[in-house]
Design a protein around this motif. Sequence first.
Motif, PDB file in Angstrom:
ATOM      1  N   PRO A  86     -25.115  12.331  -1.369  1.00 51.37           N
ATOM      2  CA  PRO A  86     -23.650  12.343  -1.271  1.00 51.37           C
ATOM      3  C   PRO A  86     -23.022  11.098  -1.886  1.00 51.37           C
ATOM      4  N   MET A  87     -21.831  11.256  -2.434  1.00 50.31           N
ATOM      5  CA  MET A  87     -21.089  10.160  -3.024  1.00 50.31           C
ATOM      6  C   MET A  87     -20.606   9.206  -1.931  1.00 50.31           C
ATOM      7  N   ASN A  88     -20.777   7.895  -2.145  1.00 48.34           N
ATOM      8  CA  ASN A  88     -20.295   6.891  -1.206  1.00 48.34           C
ATOM      9  C   ASN A  88     -18.775   6.762  -1.318  1.00 48.34           C
ATOM     10  N   VAL A  89     -18.097   6.724  -0.183  1.00 48.18           N
ATOM     11  CA  VAL A  89     -16.646   6.537  -0.150  1.00 48.18           C
ATOM     12  C   VAL A  89     -16.350   5.287   0.667  1.00 48.18           C
ATOM     13  N   VAL A  90     -15.616   4.345   0.080  1.00 44.27           N
ATOM     14  CA  VAL A  90     -15.366   3.064   0.731  1.00 44.27           C
ATOM     15  C   VAL A  90     -13.885   2.696   0.626  1.00 44.27           C
ATOM     16  N   SER A  91     -13.473   1.783   1.499  1.00 46.56           N
ATOM     17  CA  SER A  91     -12.135   1.203   1.430  1.00 46.56           C
ATOM     18  C   SER A  91     -12.188  -0.156   2.117  1.00 46.56           C
ATOM     19  N   ALA A  92     -11.409  -1.103   1.616  1.00 45.72           N
ATOM     20  CA  ALA A  92     -11.454  -2.458   2.166  1.00 45.72           C
ATOM     21  C   ALA A  92     -10.837  -2.501   3.557  1.00 45.72           C
ATOM     22  N   ALA A  93     -11.552  -3.117   4.505  1.00 35.97           N
ATOM     23  CA  ALA A  93     -11.036  -3.263   5.866  1.00 35.97           C
ATOM     24  C   ALA A  93      -9.965  -4.357   5.911  1.00 35.97           C
ATOM     25  N   PRO A  94      -8.934  -4.170   6.752  1.00 39.90           N
ATOM     26  CA  PRO A  94      -8.701  -2.993   7.588  1.00 39.90           C
ATOM     27  C   PRO A  94      -8.211  -1.813   6.753  1.00 39.90           C
ATOM     28  N   PHE A  95      -8.837  -0.661   6.974  1.00 39.90           N
ATOM     29  CA  PHE A  95      -8.511   0.542   6.202  1.00 39.90           C
ATOM     30  C   PHE A  95      -7.822   1.560   7.105  1.00 39.90           C
ATOM     31  N   TRP A 113     -18.856   8.653   4.245  1.00 40.94           N
ATOM     32  CA  TRP A 113     -18.163   7.389   4.443  1.00 40.94           C
ATOM     33  C   TRP A 113     -19.181   6.259   4.421  1.00 40.94           C
ATOM     34  N   ALA A 114     -18.932   5.266   3.558  1.00 45.13           N
ATOM     35  CA  ALA A 114     -19.862   4.142   3.411  1.00 45.13           C
ATOM     36  C   ALA A 114     -19.253   2.828   3.870  1.00 45.13           C
ATOM     37  N   GLY A 115     -18.083   2.898   4.503  1.00 39.11           N
ATOM     38  CA  GLY A 115     -17.557   1.731   5.192  1.00 39.11           C
ATOM     39  C   GLY A 115     -16.683   0.801   4.374  1.00 39.11           C
ATOM     40  N   ASP A 116     -16.703  -0.451   4.794  1.00 40.92           N
ATOM     41  CA  ASP A 116     -15.865  -1.507   4.240  1.00 40.92           C
ATOM     42  C   ASP A 116     -16.250  -1.813   2.787  1.00 40.92           C
ATOM     43  N   GLU A 128     -13.700   4.361  -4.389  1.00 37.88           N
ATOM     44  CA  GLU A 128     -12.997   3.345  -3.594  1.00 37.88           C
ATOM     45  C   GLU A 128     -11.540   3.760  -3.406  1.00 37.88           C
ATOM     46  N   LEU A 129     -11.110   3.753  -2.167  1.00 33.04           N
ATOM     47  CA  LEU A 129      -9.724   4.057  -1.819  1.00 33.04           C
ATOM     48  C   LEU A 129      -8.938   2.759  -1.775  1.00 33.04           C
ATOM     49  N   VAL A 130      -7.901   2.688  -2.576  1.00 38.29           N
ATOM     50  CA  VAL A 130      -7.054   1.501  -2.623  1.00 38.29           C
ATOM     51  C   VAL A 130      -5.687   1.895  -2.067  1.00 38.29           C
ATOM     52  N   THR A 131      -5.368   1.429  -0.867  1.00 32.97           N
ATOM     53  CA  THR A 131      -4.099   1.759  -0.227  1.00 32.97           C
ATOM     54  C   THR A 131      -3.165   0.569  -0.371  1.00 32.97           C
ATOM     55  N   SER A 132      -2.068   0.751  -1.091  1.00 30.83           N
ATOM     56  CA  SER A 132      -1.168  -0.363  -1.362  1.00 30.83           C
ATOM     57  C   SER A 132       0.281   0.129  -1.415  1.00 30.83           C
ATOM     58  N   PRO A 133       1.147  -0.447  -0.581  1.00 26.35           N
ATOM     59  CA  PRO A 133       0.878  -1.363   0.524  1.00 26.35           C
ATOM     60  C   PRO A 133      -0.089  -0.737   1.526  1.00 26.35           C
ATOM     61  N   ASN A 134      -0.879  -1.603   2.141  1.00 20.57           N
ATOM     62  CA  ASN A 134      -1.974  -1.103   2.960  1.00 20.57           C
ATOM     63  C   ASN A 134      -1.511  -0.656   4.342  1.00 20.57           C
ATOM     64  N   ASN A 135      -2.130   0.399   4.822  1.00 19.91           N
ATOM     65  CA  ASN A 135      -2.024   0.834   6.208  1.00 19.91           C
ATOM     66  C   ASN A 135      -3.367   0.496   6.845  1.00 19.91           C
ATOM     67  N   PRO A 136      -3.430  -0.494   7.771  1.00 20.76           N
ATOM     68  CA  PRO A 136      -2.395  -0.859   8.728  1.00 20.76           C
ATOM     69  C   PRO A 136      -1.675  -2.188   8.510  1.00 20.76           C
ATOM     70  N   ASP A 137      -2.129  -3.092   7.637  1.00 24.33           N
ATOM     71  CA  ASP A 137      -1.616  -4.464   7.677  1.00 24.33           C
ATOM     72  C   ASP A 137      -0.493  -4.753   6.688  1.00 24.33           C
ATOM     73  N   GLY A 138      -0.108  -3.794   5.839  1.00 28.43           N
ATOM     74  CA  GLY A 138       1.031  -3.967   4.951  1.00 28.43           C
ATOM     75  C   GLY A 138       0.791  -4.787   3.706  1.00 28.43           C
ATOM     76  N   SER A 139      -0.446  -5.230   3.488  1.00 29.21           N
ATOM     77  CA  SER A 139      -0.728  -6.099   2.341  1.00 29.21           C
ATOM     78  C   SER A 139      -0.770  -5.311   1.037  1.00 29.21           C
ATOM     79  N   THR A 140      -0.515  -6.022  -0.076  1.00 31.85           N
ATOM     80  CA  THR A 140      -0.666  -5.430  -1.400  1.00 31.85           C
ATOM     81  C   THR A 140      -2.140  -5.468  -1.766  1.00 31.85           C
TER      82      THR A 140
END
Length: 352
Positions: A86-95, A113-116, A128-140
């Motif tokens: 399976p393909m690894n799926v990651v996102s930077a914590a906090p994700f 899911w392969a974690g942080d 890699e999932l890049v959430t920007s602005p990030n949920n939950p901490d609002g960072s770019t």
Amino acid sequence: MYENFWKHKGEETTVVTSGWQHISYFSDINNVCWFLEPGLKSSITRLHKVVGNAVTEGRHIVVGTGSSQLYQAAIYALSPPNAAGPMNVVSAAPFYSSYPLMTDYLKSGLHKWAGDAYKFNKQEPYIELVTSPNNPDGSTRQDVVKGDKGILIHDLAYYWPQYTPILSPADYDIMLFTVSKSTGHAGSRIGWALVKDREIARKMTTFIEINTIGVSKDSQIRAAKILQTISDSCDHANQTHAETFFDYSYKLMAQRWKELREAVNKTELFSLPDFPSERCSFSGRTFGQLPAFAWLKCEGEVDDCEGFLRRNKILTRGGKHFGASMKYVRMSMLSREKEFKILTRRLPAIVS
């Protein structure tokens, strides 16, 4: 939070549908996403152009039942069907807390899911999932894994001028948006993806076709009307003295963050992140992030911030759900005014 604004719009955003309309599954058989209503497509394209937050030229628009379905469609489309594993799926914590749940819910052999992302060091393909602005901490955010076998998905649900300065149009291969965060209409369950590669867009469409045989036309038409109304109000050629949606929502977010910071500053029990100020190309304002969620930290000896706040009649979501310390919680900034006022009274009244 946006309910009062839309109440005042009245007939301007009202949609009437006759019983004989929108019966077919199909919307535009010549489009890659054949169930995308043409009116929604044009409204999405126009709004991004007005706000200047995403490139739509050369992109295929895929509509989904919220961005959650689009996320699942995207990882399906990006995962090779005949891979050794399976393909690894990651996102930077906090994700975002739902990423792990949605990735592994069906226990698919296509992805896992392969974690942080900060801790991912395998010499294997990954998403890699890049959430920007990030949920939950609002960072770019930018991508953090530096491997050469990665594919990026950019979740830009909060890249709107009430939450963050718009610096330039986002220009990525796969970009996810949703009406729930842009306009507040979470119940309509409409999201859209801007996808550069036609084959990826086709595979995402196939996933949604198999999953739900398309997306509700009634919801699409309602969303199109609402997006069109926002664009009309922002278009300087048709500008009236009425307050635009983004002016209204920015002022409300700024006021709420001011009140929350004042409440937190009255006690030494909590802290909030600070954000640098930048100039928004859409509004011309200079401001720092105004996230839809507050990433609150319990200072001192409190190790379970969620439990501590619950005992004080404040419901939050603990840091463990986001791959972070339990000293943090995510707190919604989008509630009705009455509930938000209760929050800002209760926080400074808490004693350790």
